[in-house]
Design an enzyme around this catalytic site. Structure first.
Site, PDB file in Angstrom:
ATOM      1  N   GLU A 126      49.883  19.310  35.131  1.00 24.47           N
ATOM      2  CA  GLU A 126      48.906  18.980  34.085  1.00 24.47           C
ATOM      3  C   GLU A 126      49.184  19.777  32.804  1.00 24.47           C
ATOM      4  O   GLU A 126      49.318  21.000  32.886  1.00 24.47           O
ATOM      5  CB  GLU A 126      47.501  19.288  34.601  1.00 24.47           C
ATOM      6  CG  GLU A 126      47.139  18.374  35.765  1.00 24.47           C
ATOM      7  CD  GLU A 126      45.729  18.566  36.298  1.00 24.47           C
ATOM      8  OE1 GLU A 126      45.078  19.566  35.944  1.00 24.47           O
ATOM      9  OE2 GLU A 126      45.295  17.716  37.078  1.00 24.47           O
ATOM     10  N   ALA A 132      39.931  14.256  42.329  1.00 30.21           N
ATOM     11  CA  ALA A 132      39.946  15.496  43.127  1.00 30.21           C
ATOM     12  C   ALA A 132      41.088  16.413  42.672  1.00 30.21           C
ATOM     13  O   ALA A 132      40.878  17.296  41.820  1.00 30.21           O
ATOM     14  CB  ALA A 132      40.041  15.135  44.606  1.00 30.21           C
ATOM     15  N   ARG A 133      42.278  16.212  43.216  1.00 31.30           N
ATOM     16  CA  ARG A 133      43.437  17.006  42.825  1.00 31.30           C
ATOM     17  C   ARG A 133      44.675  16.111  42.776  1.00 31.30           C
ATOM     18  O   ARG A 133      44.893  15.297  43.675  1.00 31.30           O
ATOM     19  CB  ARG A 133      43.688  18.141  43.835  1.00 31.30           C
ATOM     20  CG  ARG A 133      42.755  19.327  43.696  1.00 31.30           C
ATOM     21  CD  ARG A 133      42.991  20.081  42.389  1.00 31.30           C
ATOM     22  NE  ARG A 133      42.142  21.241  42.244  1.00 31.30           N
ATOM     23  CZ  ARG A 133      40.963  21.255  41.607  1.00 31.30           C
ATOM     24  NH1 ARG A 133      40.487  20.157  41.057  1.00 31.30           N
ATOM     25  NH2 ARG A 133      40.272  22.379  41.488  1.00 31.30           N
ATOM     26  N   ASP A 153      36.515  11.955  56.967  1.00 30.05           N
ATOM     27  CA  ASP A 153      36.536  13.390  56.683  1.00 30.05           C
ATOM     28  C   ASP A 153      36.642  14.104  58.027  1.00 30.05           C
ATOM     29  O   ASP A 153      35.805  13.876  58.901  1.00 30.05           O
ATOM     30  CB  ASP A 153      35.228  13.789  55.961  1.00 30.05           C
ATOM     31  CG  ASP A 153      35.252  15.235  55.478  1.00 30.05           C
ATOM     32  OD1 ASP A 153      35.846  16.084  56.176  1.00 30.05           O
ATOM     33  OD2 ASP A 153      34.685  15.511  54.412  1.00 30.05           O
ATOM     34  N   HIS A 185      41.797  15.418  33.433  1.00 33.20           N
ATOM     35  CA  HIS A 185      41.059  16.340  34.309  1.00 33.20           C
ATOM     36  C   HIS A 185      39.725  16.754  33.661  1.00 33.20           C
ATOM     37  O   HIS A 185      39.473  17.936  33.421  1.00 33.20           O
ATOM     38  CB  HIS A 185      41.905  17.576  34.653  1.00 33.20           C
ATOM     39  CG  HIS A 185      41.496  18.204  35.958  1.00 33.20           C
ATOM     40  ND1 HIS A 185      42.392  18.746  36.853  1.00 33.20           N
ATOM     41  CD2 HIS A 185      40.280  18.375  36.522  1.00 33.20           C
ATOM     42  CE1 HIS A 185      41.742  19.218  37.900  1.00 33.20           C
ATOM     43  NE2 HIS A 185      40.448  19.009  37.723  1.00 33.20           N
ATOM     44  N   ILE A 186      38.920  15.742  33.387  1.00 32.29           N
ATOM     45  CA  ILE A 186      37.650  15.998  32.702  1.00 32.29           C
ATOM     46  C   ILE A 186      36.440  15.548  33.519  1.00 32.29           C
ATOM     47  O   ILE A 186      35.334  15.452  32.978  1.00 32.29           O
ATOM     48  CB  ILE A 186      37.597  15.301  31.323  1.00 32.29           C
ATOM     49  CG1 ILE A 186      37.993  13.820  31.464  1.00 32.29           C
ATOM     50  CG2 ILE A 186      38.453  16.012  30.294  1.00 32.29           C
ATOM     51  CD1 ILE A 186      37.491  12.936  30.349  1.00 32.29           C
ATOM     52  N   ASP A 239      42.351  11.153  37.237  1.00 32.24           N
ATOM     53  CA  ASP A 239      41.829  12.197  36.344  1.00 32.24           C
ATOM     54  C   ASP A 239      42.621  13.489  36.507  1.00 32.24           C
ATOM     55  O   ASP A 239      42.383  14.457  35.803  1.00 32.24           O
ATOM     56  CB  ASP A 239      40.343  12.443  36.643  1.00 32.24           C
ATOM     57  CG  ASP A 239      39.723  13.444  35.677  1.00 32.24           C
ATOM     58  OD1 ASP A 239      39.862  13.241  34.456  1.00 32.24           O
ATOM     59  OD2 ASP A 239      39.130  14.446  36.141  1.00 32.24           O
TER      60      ASP A 239
HETATM   61  C1  DGY Z   1      36.699  21.958  40.219  1.00 30.79           C
HETATM   62  O1  DGY Z   1      35.493  22.016  40.508  1.00 30.79           O
HETATM   63  O2  DGY Z   1      37.557  22.584  40.856  1.00 30.79           O
HETATM   64  C2  DGY Z   1      37.088  21.099  39.056  1.00 30.79           C
HETATM   65  O3  DGY Z   1      38.421  20.713  39.116  1.00 30.79           O
HETATM   66  C3  DGY Z   1      36.786  21.789  37.732  1.00 30.79           C
HETATM   67  O4  DGY Z   1      37.293  23.061  37.669  1.00 30.79           O
END
Ligand code: DGY
Length: 331
Positions: free
Chosen positions: A270, A240-241, A180, A289-290, A265
């Site tokens: 999406e 994460a993304r 990081d 994305h859950i 996820d």
């Molecule tokens: C976030 O914390 O950004 C998650 O993706 C849920 O919204």
């Protein structure tokens, strides 16, 4: 309308807002003149948002595409209260120019996302989903996986979620490497994890788990080079993304066997669309994305975002404001 109700209209779009905790809806409806809930059961596109934001004062936002056009259309808007941590889908420069506060809910979902990340790791290494699919079909698949104990896990990003993942993985007997650019070495030391240059981390880790935020520096960081630096036969987990990953490069790395499996996820687009090639790969575990969807996290995100939204509408500064420079401009 009681006297202490704010004369404001608020748009609420997160699909899980108040579902497990009805007191949230009661609280918001008692606090403001009008509440509008999203007509969709998913995040909204910019085009869908534009007609909805025209006369709103506050906005409790799911994972919607809040771009410059949306912000321009929202002439009265004072606060975008993200229900979650990531603000990558909000145009912060456009909001800041308009003096709109953008807030988030730090820490509210970190345990949920960490638990999901570990759940995905376990599902990958024990092939739980394949075993389930086979057993349902009347088969009796002799699935045999690998254990987590003694494995090396590389965490990319060591913020709130990365730390929660690390502390839990200790209980599994894992060795944890972290990378990081803003690493807090004291926390790393306290948690017994090893700060490691990224190439070394990728070469040593049996599992790489992504916990970085999305920004121009992390967009597509998991590209062909990153994947080829990962140890042969290792696993990738992403809660994460989606944009952190070059999905085509991942597909190639999985098809040629360099990466043994991945759990995703989140996706660039999406939902990813049913023709997305990654959906055909058996070694990829997919969820919609859950990671933050637990009753506990939904409740914490709901109360924190509501509190932030109401504070700004009352003319106060919210401690969860991401673009704090708007307050300097105002004072
Ligand atoms: C976030 O914390 O950004 C998650 O993706 C849920 O919204």
């Amino acid at each position: 309308m009681t006297n202490d109700k704010l004369n404001c209209k608020v748009l609420v779009t997160p699909t899980s807002f108040g579902k497990g905790d009805p007191a949230l809806k009661t609280a918001i409806e008692k606090s403001v003149r009008e509440v509008v809930y999203s007509p969709f059961d998913r995040p909204l596109t910019s085009d869908e948002l534009i007609p909805l934001v025209k006369d709103i004062d506050g906005y409790i936002a799911g994972l919607d595409q809040i771009d410059e056009q949306v912000i321009q259309a929202a002439a009265k808007l004072k606060v975008i209260a993200r229900y979650g941590v990531g603000v990558d889908r909000v145009s912060i420069p456009a909001a800041t120019r308009r003096g709109i506060a953008v807030t988030n809910t730090p820490g509210a979902n970190s345990a949920a996302v960490a638990e999901m990340s570990i759940g995905l790791m376990l599902s990958l290494c024990r092939e739980i989903c394949r075993a389930d699919r086979g057993t349902r079909k009347g088969e009796w698949p002799r699935v045999s996986g690998i254990g987590l104990r003694g494995k090396t896990v590389g965490l990319i990003g060591f913020g709130a979620v990365g730390r929660e993942v690390a502390s839990r993985l200790k209980g599994f007997g894992c060795r944890i490497l972290v990378s990081d650019p803003q690493l807090n070495t004291k926390v790393a030391e306290q948690l017994g994890v090893y700060p490691t240059p990224i190439e070394e981390l990728l070469a040593e880790a049996d599992f790489v788990s992504l916990h970085a935020s999305l920004n121009p520096g992390t967009d597509s960081m998991v590209n062909a080079g990153f994947l080829s630096n990962m140890r042969r036969g290792s696993f990738l987990v992403n809660t994460a993304r989606g944009e952190l990953i070059d999905e085509q490069a991942l597909q190639v790395a999985i098809e040629d066997g360099h990466i043994r499996g991945a759990a995703l996820d989140c996706f660039r687009k999406e939902p990813p669309g049913k023709d997305h090639p990654i959906l055909r790969l058996d070694q990829v575990l997919l969820t919609p994305h859950i990671a933050s969807h637990t009753d506990e996290a939904a409740s914490a995100m709901g109360w924190m975002s509501l509190q932030a939204c109401l504070s700004v509408l009352r003319g106060e500064k919210s401690p969860y404001t991401v673009n704090r420079d708007i307050y300097e401009k105002k004072s």
